[in-house]
Design a protein around this motif. Sequence first.
Motif, short mmCIF file in Angstrom:
data_model
loop_
_atom_site.label_atom_id
_atom_site.label_comp_id
_atom_site.label_asym_id
_atom_site.label_seq_id
_atom_site.Cartn_x
_atom_site.Cartn_y
_atom_site.Cartn_z
N ASN A 640 0.84 -1.29 0.04
CA ASN A 640 -0.05 -0.05 0.05
C ASN A 640 0.63 1.49 -0.08
OD1 ASN A 640 -2.32 1.38 -0.08
ND2 ASN A 640 -2.67 1.46 2.24
N TYR A 641 0.42 2.22 -0.40
CA TYR A 641 1.21 3.67 -0.65
C TYR A 641 1.12 4.06 0.81
CZ TYR A 641 1.23 3.57 -5.70
OH TYR A 641 1.49 3.39 -6.78
N SER A 642 2.42 4.50 1.17
CA SER A 642 2.86 5.18 2.25
C SER A 642 3.07 6.61 2.22
CB SER A 642 4.12 4.58 2.96
OG SER A 642 5.24 4.69 2.28
N ALA A 643 3.11 7.39 3.17
CA ALA A 643 3.47 8.73 2.89
C ALA A 643 4.43 9.33 3.94
CB ALA A 643 2.00 9.74 3.19
N THR A 644 5.54 10.14 3.50
CA THR A 644 6.57 10.70 4.22
C THR A 644 6.70 12.01 3.77
OG1 THR A 644 8.15 9.93 2.51
CG2 THR A 644 7.71 8.46 4.21
N PHE A 709 1.56 22.00 1.34
CA PHE A 709 2.50 21.25 1.74
C PHE A 709 2.23 19.85 1.09
CE2 PHE A 709 5.13 18.40 4.53
CZ PHE A 709 5.97 19.26 4.99
N PHE A 710 3.37 19.40 0.40
CA PHE A 710 3.39 18.27 -0.18
C PHE A 710 4.48 17.00 0.43
CE2 PHE A 710 2.28 21.42 -3.41
CZ PHE A 710 1.17 20.60 -4.10
N CYS A 711 3.83 15.70 0.33
CA CYS A 711 4.84 14.63 0.78
C CYS A 711 4.90 13.69 -0.35
CB CYS A 711 3.60 13.84 1.78
SG CYS A 711 2.22 13.00 1.09
N LYS A 712 5.78 12.74 0.09
CA LYS A 712 6.14 11.54 -1.05
C LYS A 712 5.51 10.36 -0.67
CE LYS A 712 10.08 8.87 -2.33
NZ LYS A 712 11.56 8.50 -1.90
N ARG A 713 4.96 9.95 -1.80
CA ARG A 713 4.22 8.55 -1.70
C ARG A 713 5.10 7.68 -2.13
NH1 ARG A 713 -1.21 9.46 -0.88
NH2 ARG A 713 -1.12 7.48 -0.03
N LYS A 714 5.10 6.35 -1.52
CA LYS A 714 5.75 5.15 -1.92
C LYS A 714 5.00 3.83 -1.46
CE LYS A 714 10.24 3.02 -1.02
NZ LYS A 714 11.39 3.03 -0.13
N LEU A 715 4.95 2.82 -2.83
CA LEU A 715 4.26 1.73 -2.61
C LEU A 715 5.06 0.83 -1.82
CD1 LEU A 715 1.72 0.19 -3.34
CD2 LEU A 715 3.27 -0.69 -5.41
N GLU A 716 4.98 0.23 -0.63
CA GLU A 716 5.55 -0.72 0.08
C GLU A 716 4.76 -1.39 1.05
OE1 GLU A 716 8.35 1.70 2.55
OE2 GLU A 716 6.99 3.16 2.76
N LYS A 717 5.44 -2.20 1.95
CA LYS A 717 4.83 -3.24 2.67
C LYS A 717 3.80 -2.73 3.63
CE LYS A 717 5.82 -6.69 6.44
NZ LYS A 717 7.00 -7.31 7.00
N MET A 718 2.51 -3.06 3.86
CA MET A 718 1.96 -2.42 4.88
C MET A 718 2.66 -2.63 6.52
SD MET A 718 -2.04 -3.28 4.29
CE MET A 718 -2.99 -2.73 2.70
N SER A 719 2.57 -1.59 7.36
CA SER A 719 3.13 -1.71 8.60
C SER A 719 2.66 -0.56 9.28
CB SER A 719 4.67 -1.49 8.30
OG SER A 719 5.36 -1.54 9.44
#
Length: 943
Positions: A640-644, A709-719
């Motif tokens: 799922n996409y995370s946000a940082t 204010f923008f964040c970065k999205r990344k597809l990674e393991k759900m956690s």
Amino acid sequence: MEYNFREIEKRWQIFWKKHNIFHTKENNGNKSSKYYILNMFPYPSGSGLHIGHCLGYIASDIYARYKRTKGHNVLFPIGFDSFGLPAEQYAIQTGQHPFETTRKNVKKYQIQMDKIGLSFDWSRKLSTSDPTYYRWTQWMFIQIFNSWYDKNSEKAKSIDLLVEEFNKNGNLLVNASHSFNYKFDSKMWKEFSSYKKESILLNYRLAFLCKNTVNWCPELGTVLANDEITNGRSQRGGFPIHRKKMLQWHIRITAYIERLLKGLESVDCSKSLKKLQYNWIGKTLGYSIFLELFLQKENIKRIELFIFRPETIFGITFIILSTDHPMAEKISISYHKKDVFLYCKNNIVEEEKKNISGVFTGNYVIHPFLKRKKIPIYVSNSFSVDNETLSMIGIPGHEKISRKFAKNMGLEILSVITPENKEENTNNELYEGKNGICINSDFLNGLNVQEAKRKIVQILEEKNIGVQKNSYRLRDAVFSRQRYWGEPIPIYFKNKIPKTIPIEKLPLLLPEINNYHPKNGKSPLNRVKNWAWDEIKMKIVSNTLVDNKYIFPIETSTMPSWAGSSWYFLRYMDVHNNQFFLDKKKEHFWKNIDLYIGGAEHSTGHLIYARFWHKFLKDRGWVSTEEPFKKIFNQGMILNYSATILKISGKNIFISYGLRNYHNYGGTLQQVYVDTSLINSNDELDINKFRQCRPEFYQYKFFLEKGRFFCKRKLEKMSKSKYNVINPDHISEKYGSDIFRLYEMFLGPIIESKPWNDEKINGIKNFLNKFWRLFHINKVFHVSDLDPTFQELKILHYTIKKLQEKINSFSFNTSISYLMIMVNQLSILKCNKRKILEPLVKLIAPFSPHIAEELWRKLGKEKSIIFYPFPVYDQKFLVKEKITYPIMFNGKLKFQETFESKLTIDEIRKKILNHPKIKFILNEKVLQKIIIIPKKIINILFI
């Protein structure tokens, strides 16, 4: 009647529970029909299940339901690995006892698991933190403590047998896994004091105390295993790890290394999983060589070192000793001794070996063939060293990490092997190939690598300065943790010698405490007031009564979480037995796990520990199988996409992602994960909501891009730590658990990782509604008792055959595809015939059990559908009416022709000879032969 999933699913979940539908009995069928399916032990976290966890549970449930309908007596239990760091960290933060936290979390998990229709036998539920369970974990530790490993018979034996041998012959004839380097005869043994005898035995026991360098995490206040560390930091919390010498309990798992390797051959699992196990054990063939010290100190004249490639011996330019090498400080020269001491003391685990460090001892070894050549000795924690010699030989001309170290330290770099084919050496500097010709190697010059290896090995052995040996990466497992929430180790110390708590007094209960925080490297149990053992009264008493005559201190460290998870699969076989951990009859019935399902993250530590533990129990006669798992299946992950967002290190400032390259902020940028629910479709962060959710960042400044204010999205393991988990409850509430189950399986092959996208779930919803409508006319349940047509039977039996094949190969996504095709075909035919729809309900039942149970009851069936057999296909409905053959002439394809499937070969031959196209091609040619391979090809040979 509409398909009301909320009403239907609730009704059948209550029914299953009320009637104990999934309860398993050993006498329910014959022995050959047993099938044991197990999910890898879940930890009951406070956040509950997310849809990534559900992937393996649903897959295993489908297979368990299917196996039951194929006549197997299925054991499908569940329990909880409830000891561990997360609950204790929560207790430190909140003061709430881990028992209470764990109890609430387990209850939450059970509700969630029931909600998605998992057919677990809850009567066998267990938790590792339950005293009735860890009583037997403690019992097993005592058995390990009271055992040694006999290399001659390749099995663990009672320590009493070793004592008998010492009384007869000393250790002169003993071939054991041990850490005792001296020989004694029976006379000497009998003259030893009881303290000396016990000290010697401790070097042979499979559970033993010794001072060793361990992974110490100050922030967590405990020792961590290698598999609990990622990139030099703890997996829990991301804290730095220090290498520290501490007195710890160890399990002599290295005694079982060769059996752990050999046993993998009989385990059915993926090549990648086996490779992970092989790499974790890390067996490498090499040579131990003994080199003279240039400056001999404290009667140390030579040092044992390990070399993987003896043919490169002339390329040695430095020696590495591990920071826990016993001679590291002893051989150091006075003005270097302090540097070595400080380096060993401030021993921080480096991240992925990015930083290559070390310190010079001031001493050298003499090259065995170049007597004037002195090779400097360094101490470093940047290298993977041989576990026995705790050393490594640096050959920077042919090893990347050695080359980096040599450049950092300004050491000589020698090339001693050149490729036979010059094009092999693509970088013109470092040649790491295993083939080539020796150069700069004295008497080895001109020999190829294999010739050089044979020659140098022969010389090393003739001169008694080298011997062939195996090196292993796997070390004896550290078994103690300086924490509270774990099994108490059932040991007390009598004049510093460990003694076991009497078995009849187990379990040694974890005492109640108020402060869970470890302090100064000591367990919270160190502060317990009543933690001493009275040998006479055989009970726990106050520490103030310790007199070291009759009352002695109890061990304050607890066991690691892997202790309880190394044998839990056995307890499921006989969970209510208060007399022993497992009845022999039940062990002989279930034997081992037929299918073990879990994530690849358990492919190293857990599987190594569990397989070792099982082999030990077999050695001592308590189980009958060598390996605990017949088949291991690793499911993929749901991504799922995370946000940082970006934070400036050392400052209370966040910057919008698009500003990362435009300004010098006076510090490095670090990523901070934020809850994805706070991000809109344009990747913008709702700053006000973020401040409310994360009060620790309330006063921080936010640098915006054009007011956003923008964040970065990344597809990674759900956690949970990445704030990108999706709760299955939300999906089940909106669509129903049957639709959720189908959709998770339909996302893709179970072994692959795939992204979650709930936009496509409506396709599954439409499918299940279409399936429901097959049984209803104008919303009223109605099925016909008319006999089906040949076409309808053909559709049914084709689907039965395909589903059986696909379920057996765990291709659940394609299984669902075949069900969809069948439902579509029946809808077109407007088929509502009982003889077609009843088998269809059975086919869909493992995937969507609630709707299947509801329709099964409507079809007039009294019992749960789980008690009815899986449909059997009839081959006569699978025969193709026509078969298309490729027509070839002298092996070259010319055209295709279709024939009725009932035709014989002679009849096909007659039709070929009369075919106008074939007559035209054979015009004025001589026919030699007609080759007909039934249902495959026709090849006409001519000249």
